[in-house]
Enzyme design. Structure first.
Site, mmCIF file in Angstrom:
data_model
loop_
_atom_site.group_PDB
_atom_site.id
_atom_site.type_symbol
_atom_site.label_atom_id
_atom_site.label_comp_id
_atom_site.label_asym_id
_atom_site.label_seq_id
_atom_site.Cartn_x
_atom_site.Cartn_y
_atom_site.Cartn_z
ATOM 1 N N HIS A 93 0.832 -1.487 -0.187
ATOM 2 C CA HIS A 93 -0.253 0.134 0.307
ATOM 3 C C HIS A 93 1.269 1.069 0.245
ATOM 4 C CE1 HIS A 93 -4.293 -0.773 0.265
ATOM 5 N NE2 HIS A 93 -3.875 0.674 0.530
ATOM 6 N N GLY A 136 -5.225 6.010 -3.863
ATOM 7 C CA GLY A 136 -5.337 5.063 -5.137
ATOM 8 C C GLY A 136 -4.682 3.977 -5.372
ATOM 9 N N GLY A 180 -5.356 0.569 -4.671
ATOM 10 C CA GLY A 180 -6.494 -0.569 -5.421
ATOM 11 C C GLY A 180 -6.320 -0.263 -7.125
ATOM 12 N N ARG A 181 -6.392 0.841 -7.679
ATOM 13 C CA ARG A 181 -6.512 1.263 -9.235
ATOM 14 C C ARG A 181 -5.438 0.799 -9.565
ATOM 15 N NH1 ARG A 181 -9.147 7.037 -8.356
ATOM 16 N NH2 ARG A 181 -8.814 6.172 -6.717
ATOM 17 N N ALA A 196 -3.097 -0.920 -8.694
ATOM 18 C CA ALA A 196 -2.961 -2.724 -8.559
ATOM 19 C C ALA A 196 -3.666 -3.174 -9.481
ATOM 20 C CB ALA A 196 -3.265 -3.048 -7.439
ATOM 21 N N ARG A 197 -4.622 -2.560 -9.959
ATOM 22 C CA ARG A 197 -5.137 -3.319 -11.287
ATOM 23 C C ARG A 197 -4.330 -3.057 -12.594
ATOM 24 N NH1 ARG A 197 -9.066 -2.415 -6.783
ATOM 25 N NH2 ARG A 197 -9.543 -0.239 -8.322
ATOM 26 N N TYR A 216 -12.908 -9.675 -4.100
ATOM 27 C CA TYR A 216 -11.907 -9.147 -4.375
ATOM 28 C C TYR A 216 -11.641 -9.251 -2.573
ATOM 29 C CZ TYR A 216 -8.828 -5.562 -5.938
ATOM 30 O OH TYR A 216 -7.779 -5.243 -6.351
HETATM 31 N N1 LIG Z 1 -7.172 -6.812 2.859
HETATM 32 C C1 LIG Z 1 -6.602 -6.253 1.965
HETATM 33 N N2 LIG Z 1 -5.463 -6.045 2.292
HETATM 34 C C2 LIG Z 1 -4.204 -4.691 1.830
HETATM 35 N N3 LIG Z 1 -5.263 -4.130 0.875
HETATM 36 C C3 LIG Z 1 -6.454 -4.309 0.842
HETATM 37 C C4 LIG Z 1 -7.059 -5.582 1.351
HETATM 38 N N4 LIG Z 1 -8.046 -5.227 1.176
HETATM 39 C C5 LIG Z 1 -8.386 -4.506 -0.196
HETATM 40 N N5 LIG Z 1 -7.271 -4.081 0.260
HETATM 41 C C6 LIG Z 1 -7.142 -3.612 -1.672
HETATM 42 O O1 LIG Z 1 -6.933 -1.346 -1.002
HETATM 43 C C7 LIG Z 1 -7.528 -1.475 -2.616
HETATM 44 C C8 LIG Z 1 -8.504 0.161 -1.709
HETATM 45 O O2 LIG Z 1 -6.954 -0.082 -0.659
HETATM 46 P P1 LIG Z 1 -7.582 2.423 0.477
HETATM 47 O O3 LIG Z 1 -9.145 1.737 0.962
HETATM 48 O O4 LIG Z 1 -6.419 2.835 0.367
HETATM 49 O O5 LIG Z 1 -8.100 2.916 -1.416
HETATM 50 P P2 LIG Z 1 -6.945 3.653 -2.024
HETATM 51 O O6 LIG Z 1 -5.952 3.556 -1.251
HETATM 52 O O7 LIG Z 1 -7.846 5.303 -2.828
HETATM 53 O O8 LIG Z 1 -7.153 3.233 -3.418
HETATM 54 P P3 LIG Z 1 -8.255 3.167 -5.220
HETATM 55 O O9 LIG Z 1 -9.067 4.094 -4.283
HETATM 56 O O10 LIG Z 1 -7.696 3.296 -6.759
HETATM 57 O O11 LIG Z 1 -7.993 1.530 -4.918
HETATM 58 C C9 LIG Z 1 -8.566 -2.381 -3.032
HETATM 59 O O12 LIG Z 1 -9.155 -1.999 -3.968
HETATM 60 C C10 LIG Z 1 -7.968 -3.761 -3.220
HETATM 61 O O13 LIG Z 1 -7.293 -3.485 -3.996
#
Ligand SMILES: Nc1ncnc2c1ncn2[C@@H]1O[C@H](COP(=O)(O)OP(=O)(O)OP(=O)(O)O)[C@@H](O)[C@H]1O
Length: 242
Positions: free
Chosen positions: A169, A174, A176-177, A179-180, A205
């Site tokens: 992380h 961002g 999740g996006r 990573a995909r 997922y």
């Molecule tokens: N248990 C977990 N451990 C690690 N990562 C996870 C877990 N569950 C979900 N995720 C990942 O983390 C992402 C969401 O992370 P977060 O809530 O921090 O959002 P973000 O960093 O804002 O990114 P984005 O908005 O693109 O996801 C999910 O889309 C998934 O890829």
């Protein structure tokens, strides 16, 4: 585990190169669906059709500027993924930061393309990402692993790149996006159609990532990606190609 997908891929390969107009319309359709689902997983409320309209340059009433930028940025990030595949350069932290920079462009300029300077927790996750001062080291290790790990099946390698990345992380937002996008970068590099994790599978997922992160059990995640990839071949089946 991926023999059926490899079989479909081989069949698809026998039809390449596809006709240019078909390649164009498949790429457009894919970019819209990939953008819609990946953003919807993160809570973007644009519908599939609204995403299509926004990517055509039209604004949608009642939707925030941020949601518009999320769609436009994601499409730019997809274009960058294809550019990287065409250039066939080894993946680096610089590329990952550029990709993330596009995801958060015009949304969070202070954090776009920069590793986080604070610790984070992931809501609902049993696992806690590494402390911020370890990020350079952990991301360096991830890229080094990626460079040397050449004997893994490409789909497994794509899954591991995605999941090790979200476990770290590295960004404040961002992840999740990004990573995909990385998952699909690896798949496209090896000639597979991109995998779209649809928003209806969000819970599975998240659970699959959590399983992997906490117990090391990758089965749920690999099964999910297998199923999403099989669905992805549906469009080629409808066209009678595979
Ligand atoms: N248990 C977990 N451990 C690690 N990562 C996870 C877990 N569950 C979900 N995720 C990942 O983390 C992402 C969401 O992370 P977060 O809530 O921090 O959002 P973000 O960093 O804002 O990114 P984005 O908005 O693109 O996801 C999910 O889309 C998934 O890829």
């Amino acid at each position: 585990m991926f023999a059926d997908i490899d079989h479909l891929k081989s069949t698809l390969d026998t039809h390449r190169p596809l006709l240019p107009h078909l390649v164009k319309s498949l790429a457009e359709d894919l970019a819209i669906r990939w953008t819609y689902h990946s953003n919807a997983i993160e809570g973007n409320t644009l519908t599939l059709l609204e995403t299509k309209v926004v990517l055509e340059g039209i604004t949608v009433g009642g939707k925030s500027l941020r949601e518009h930028f999320e769609a436009i940025n994601h499409k730019e990030a997809i274009d960058y993924v294809y550019e990287l595949c065409d250039r066939n350069e080894p993946l680096s932290e610089w590329h990952i930061k550029n990709l993330h920079g596009l995801v958060l462009k015009n949304i969070d300029p202070d954090n776009a393309g920069r590793y986080r300077c604070a610790n984070v927790i992931i809501t609902g996750a049993s696992h806690t990402p590494p402390e911020h001062f370890l990020l350079n080291e952990r991301m360096g290790e991830l890229v080094a692993w990626y460079e040397t790990k050449t004997n893994l099946h490409p789909i497994e390698k794509a899954c591991q790149l995605h999941t090790d990345f979200v476990i770290i992380h590295p960004f404040i937002d961002g992840n999740g996006r990004t990573a995909r996008l990385l998952l699909n970068l690896e798949l496209i590099k090896h000639g597979y159609p991109p995998c779209i994790i649809t928003v209806d599978k969000r819970l599975v997922y998240y659970e699959a990532i959590d399983d992997w992160a906490t117990t090391g059990n990758r089965h749920k995640f690999l099964t999910l990606i297998h199923d999403c990839m099989m669905e992805g071949f549906g469009v080629y089946q409808k066209l009678g190609i595979v």
